[in-house]
Design an enzyme around this catalytic site. Structure first.
Site, PDB file in Angstrom:
ATOM      1  N   MET A  95       0.798  -1.222   0.000  1.00 37.90           N
ATOM      2  CA  MET A  95       0.000   0.000   0.000  1.00 37.90           C
ATOM      3  C   MET A  95       0.838   1.283   0.000  1.00 37.90           C
ATOM      4  O   MET A  95       0.336   2.360   0.313  1.00 37.90           O
ATOM      5  CB  MET A  95      -0.983  -0.014   1.184  1.00 37.90           C
ATOM      6  CG  MET A  95      -1.877  -1.245   1.226  1.00 37.90           C
ATOM      7  SD  MET A  95      -2.610  -1.713  -0.354  1.00 37.90           S
ATOM      8  CE  MET A  95      -4.167  -0.871  -0.243  1.00 37.90           C
ATOM      9  N   ASN A 112       2.067  -5.509 -10.492  1.00 39.36           N
ATOM     10  CA  ASN A 112       1.149  -5.254  -9.380  1.00 39.36           C
ATOM     11  C   ASN A 112      -0.167  -5.973  -9.648  1.00 39.36           C
ATOM     12  O   ASN A 112      -0.553  -6.160 -10.801  1.00 39.36           O
ATOM     13  CB  ASN A 112       0.878  -3.745  -9.258  1.00 39.36           C
ATOM     14  CG  ASN A 112      -0.033  -3.425  -8.089  1.00 39.36           C
ATOM     15  OD1 ASN A 112       0.083  -4.028  -7.012  1.00 39.36           O
ATOM     16  ND2 ASN A 112      -0.959  -2.495  -8.277  1.00 39.36           N
ATOM     17  N   HIS A 114      -4.178  -5.500  -8.805  1.00 44.93           N
ATOM     18  CA  HIS A 114      -5.104  -4.477  -8.311  1.00 44.93           C
ATOM     19  C   HIS A 114      -6.520  -5.056  -8.324  1.00 44.93           C
ATOM     20  O   HIS A 114      -6.931  -5.679  -9.300  1.00 44.93           O
ATOM     21  CB  HIS A 114      -5.019  -3.231  -9.201  1.00 44.93           C
ATOM     22  CG  HIS A 114      -5.889  -2.117  -8.709  1.00 44.93           C
ATOM     23  ND1 HIS A 114      -5.518  -1.325  -7.639  1.00 44.93           N
ATOM     24  CD2 HIS A 114      -7.106  -1.688  -9.111  1.00 44.93           C
ATOM     25  CE1 HIS A 114      -6.492  -0.450  -7.416  1.00 44.93           C
ATOM     26  NE2 HIS A 114      -7.459  -0.638  -8.289  1.00 44.93           N
TER      27      HIS A 114
HETATM   28  C1  GAR Z   1      -5.532  -7.717  -2.616  1.00 42.76           C
HETATM   29  O1  GAR Z   1      -6.916  -7.713  -2.870  1.00 42.76           O
HETATM   30  C2  GAR Z   1      -4.824  -6.797  -3.602  1.00 42.76           C
HETATM   31  O2  GAR Z   1      -5.372  -6.823  -4.888  1.00 42.76           O
HETATM   32  C3  GAR Z   1      -5.031  -5.465  -2.945  1.00 42.76           C
HETATM   33  O3  GAR Z   1      -4.850  -5.716  -1.571  1.00 42.76           O
HETATM   34  C4  GAR Z   1      -5.238  -7.052  -1.271  1.00 42.76           C
HETATM   35  C5  GAR Z   1      -4.091  -7.727  -0.546  1.00 42.76           C
HETATM   36  O4  GAR Z   1      -4.448  -8.989  -0.087  1.00 42.76           O
HETATM   37  N1  GAR Z   1      -4.110  -4.505  -3.455  1.00 42.76           N
HETATM   38  C6  GAR Z   1      -4.381  -3.205  -3.542  1.00 42.76           C
HETATM   39  O5  GAR Z   1      -5.425  -2.715  -3.193  1.00 42.76           O
HETATM   40  C7  GAR Z   1      -3.254  -2.370  -4.131  1.00 42.76           C
HETATM   41  N2  GAR Z   1      -3.721  -1.094  -4.483  1.00 42.76           N
HETATM   42  P1  GAR Z   1      -3.339 -10.013   0.405  1.00 42.76           P
HETATM   43  O6  GAR Z   1      -2.451  -9.256   1.396  1.00 42.76           O
HETATM   44  O7  GAR Z   1      -4.102 -11.103   1.088  1.00 42.76           O
HETATM   45  O8  GAR Z   1      -2.560 -10.510  -0.776  1.00 42.76           O
END
Ligand code: GAR
Length: 194
Positions: A95, A112, A114
């Site tokens: 993040m 990445n 998203h």
């Molecule tokens: C996931 O849904 C990913 O796509 C999102 O955070 C989550 C992490 O989950 N990413 C974002 O929002 C980036 N802007 P995780 O820690 O269980 O992999």
């Protein structure tokens, strides 16, 4: 099909901030013979990220950088990545917005995932915004990272239907499940020309 072995797999670092379910999933994928990548390094900006515990169990090197001084931390990360011979970075729920300078140093080598169908819903709170916008579908996207937020070349996307009963939490769960399929698939796609 090309089989990749320890010695010819591309050394990859994953950057996380939280749960790390994508990280865990990528580690599992990277241990398979068909994976072109090997995850050898984990970076987190959050010392409480659950993924750190998993990495410890798997003996994957890890470092925490809190990004209080972004330039300083990014320089330290770059040194570390060079030392570890890292050739690819996978952001997975990371993040922090990386600086232009950092991205330039790894141009075309940062991926990445998203949780939306980009270019729709860049940034945060994607699920809430998709529902409020009465979208019929949302989904997830694997893309190259450029200095413009969530705007680099799209590698792969997966659509997920939003049902009437969905709330941000249920939608996030449905999409995360698809993310775990999409990220390895996108990595395989990138290397399929080898
Ligand atoms: C996931 O849904 C990913 O796509 C999102 O955070 C989550 C992490 O989950 N990413 C974002 O929002 C980036 N802007 P995780 O820690 O269980 O992999």
């Amino acid at each position: 099909m090309i089989k990749f072995h320890g010695s010819n797999k591309l050394k990859t670092a994953v950057f996380i901030s939280g749960t790390g379910s994508n990280f865990k999933n990528l580690v599992k994928f990277s241990n398979s013979k068909i994976s072109p990548i090997e995850i050898t390094f984990l970076i987190s900006n959050n010392s409480k990220a659950k993924g750190l515990i998993y990495a410890r169990g798997k003996k994957i090197k890890q470092k925490i950088f809190k990004f209080k001084n972004k330039i300083k931390d990014e320089n330290m990360i770059l040194n570390q990545l060079n030392k570890e011979n890292i050739k690819l970075i996978c952001l997975a729920g990371f993040m922090v917005i990386l600086s232009k300078n950092f991205i330039k140093k790894f141009k075309g080598k940062i991926l990445n995932i998203h949780p939306s169908l980009l270019p729709k819903f860049k940034g945060l709170n994607t699920h809430k915004r998709a529902i409020e916008n009465n979208e019929k579908f949302s989904g997830c996207t694997v893309h190259l990272v450029t200095s413009k937020l969530d705007s680099g070349k799209i590698i792969l996307q997966k659509k997920v239907k939003i049902s009437k009963n969905d709330n941000p939490k249920t939608l996030a769960k449905k999409i995360l499940k698809q993310e775990h399929i999409l990220y390895p698939k996108a990595i395989k796609k990138i290397f399929s020309n080898l």
